[in-house]
Design an enzyme around this catalytic site. Structure first.
Site, PDB file in Angstrom:
ATOM      1  N   GLY A  13       0.788  -1.234   0.000  1.00 39.22           N
ATOM      2  CA  GLY A  13       0.000   0.000   0.000  1.00 39.22           C
ATOM      3  C   GLY A  13       0.811   1.270   0.000  1.00 39.22           C
ATOM      4  O   GLY A  13       0.481   2.230   0.708  1.00 39.22           O
ATOM      5  N   SER A  14       1.878   1.344  -0.820  1.00 39.95           N
ATOM      6  CA  SER A  14       2.692   2.566  -0.815  1.00 39.95           C
ATOM      7  C   SER A  14       1.924   3.751  -1.396  1.00 39.95           C
ATOM      8  O   SER A  14       2.040   4.876  -0.900  1.00 39.95           O
ATOM      9  CB  SER A  14       4.013   2.345  -1.568  1.00 39.95           C
ATOM     10  OG  SER A  14       3.796   2.134  -2.945  1.00 39.95           O
ATOM     11  N   MET A  92      -4.958  -5.889  -6.639  1.00 38.67           N
ATOM     12  CA  MET A  92      -4.572  -6.796  -7.712  1.00 38.67           C
ATOM     13  C   MET A  92      -5.688  -7.758  -8.128  1.00 38.67           C
ATOM     14  O   MET A  92      -5.490  -8.960  -8.258  1.00 38.67           O
ATOM     15  CB  MET A  92      -3.313  -7.582  -7.300  1.00 38.67           C
ATOM     16  CG  MET A  92      -2.132  -6.697  -6.931  1.00 38.67           C
ATOM     17  SD  MET A  92      -1.738  -5.449  -8.193  1.00 38.67           S
ATOM     18  CE  MET A  92      -1.087  -6.499  -9.483  1.00 38.67           C
ATOM     19  N   ARG A  93      -6.845  -7.193  -8.318  1.00 39.54           N
ATOM     20  CA  ARG A  93      -7.960  -7.989  -8.845  1.00 39.54           C
ATOM     21  C   ARG A  93      -8.709  -7.160  -9.879  1.00 39.54           C
ATOM     22  O   ARG A  93      -8.892  -5.953  -9.708  1.00 39.54           O
ATOM     23  CB  ARG A  93      -8.950  -8.381  -7.739  1.00 39.54           C
ATOM     24  CG  ARG A  93      -8.478  -9.524  -6.881  1.00 39.54           C
ATOM     25  CD  ARG A  93      -9.526  -9.904  -5.867  1.00 39.54           C
ATOM     26  NE  ARG A  93     -10.725 -10.472  -6.481  1.00 39.54           N
ATOM     27  CZ  ARG A  93     -10.838 -11.753  -6.845  1.00 39.54           C
ATOM     28  NH1 ARG A  93      -9.834 -12.583  -6.685  1.00 39.54           N
ATOM     29  NH2 ARG A  93     -11.957 -12.204  -7.370  1.00 39.54           N
ATOM     30  N   HIS A 111      -2.449   3.518 -13.170  1.00 41.87           N
ATOM     31  CA  HIS A 111      -1.819   2.501 -14.017  1.00 41.87           C
ATOM     32  C   HIS A 111      -0.442   3.011 -14.436  1.00 41.87           C
ATOM     33  O   HIS A 111      -0.331   4.141 -14.923  1.00 41.87           O
ATOM     34  CB  HIS A 111      -2.702   2.255 -15.255  1.00 41.87           C
ATOM     35  CG  HIS A 111      -2.153   1.225 -16.182  1.00 41.87           C
ATOM     36  ND1 HIS A 111      -2.060  -0.102 -15.843  1.00 41.87           N
ATOM     37  CD2 HIS A 111      -1.666   1.323 -17.450  1.00 41.87           C
ATOM     38  CE1 HIS A 111      -1.543  -0.782 -16.855  1.00 41.87           C
ATOM     39  NE2 HIS A 111      -1.295   0.062 -17.845  1.00 41.87           N
TER      40      HIS A 111
END
Length: 198
Positions: A13-14, A92-93, A111
């Site tokens: 979570g950066s 990541m889904r 993105h």
């Protein structure tokens, strides 16, 4: 009125932490508040980071669960938080049309490439392997495709002289961490008019 947001993460979570810093005492302070940080991985390191900032957290494991069932559970979980926007920060889904329609025009993603050139995972690898002198970070609304939604803003990343994938990622993340909050501010403050973009 400040917008209420939920940030979705899957790992460290950066980008989420960079947003939390800007909400606490930076450019997002007056335009939004973080109602929830959510993860599809209960062991995600970012959940502990969010708790340090005093932000409510929740997790529903997605592993081994039917996608529609998982997303319905998430939609139910979100209801009491009355969120205006969902901000994806390393989630990541791929969200299905079921979820996207539930929050139509209210899901935002970052993105690490120009979405007109490269969609999906592995964007920094793509930039490195193709020896690009520059790549672009894209902040966009999420629609029912993968990285196909309307672009909110883009920012260039200078990759000249970057000789390793790690260096490419480091330069990209440095831009991501600043730029994501700037793009979110545009949306939450009403500066970004989606109708004008279409």
């Amino acid at each position: 009125m400040k917008k209420r947001i939920a940030i979705f993460i899957s790992g460290r979570g950066s980008n989420m932490e960079a947003i939390l810093k800007q909400v606490k005492d930076g450019i997002l302070k007056d335009v939004c508040e973080v109602a929830l940080v959510f993860s599809n991985k209960p062991a995600a390191k970012g959940l502990a980071v969010a708790e340090k900032y005093g932000v409510p957290t929740a997790a529903i494991p997605s592993k081994g669960k039917n996608r529609a069932d998982f997303e319905r559970d998430v939609i139910e979980l979100l209801k009491p938080y009355r969120v205006d926007y969902i901000v994806l920060a390393g989630f990541m889904r791929i969200l299905s049309p079921l979820f996207v329609r539930a929050y139509k025009n209210r899901i935002i993603n970052i993105h690490p490439a120009d979405t007109n050139q490269f969609k999906g995972v592995g964007a920094y690898e793509w930039a490195f392997e193709n020896k690009l002198a520059e790549t672009k970070i894209t902040v966009h609304f999420v629609d029912e495709g993968v990285d196909t939604g309307p672009i909110i803003a883009q920012r260039a990343v200078d990759l000249r002289g970057a000789t390793t994938l790690e260096e490419v990622e480091k330069r990209g993340l440095k831009v991501e961490h600043q730029f994501y909050s700037e793009a979110l501010k545009k949306v939450f403050s009403g500066e970004f008019n989606r109708q004008k973009q279409e």
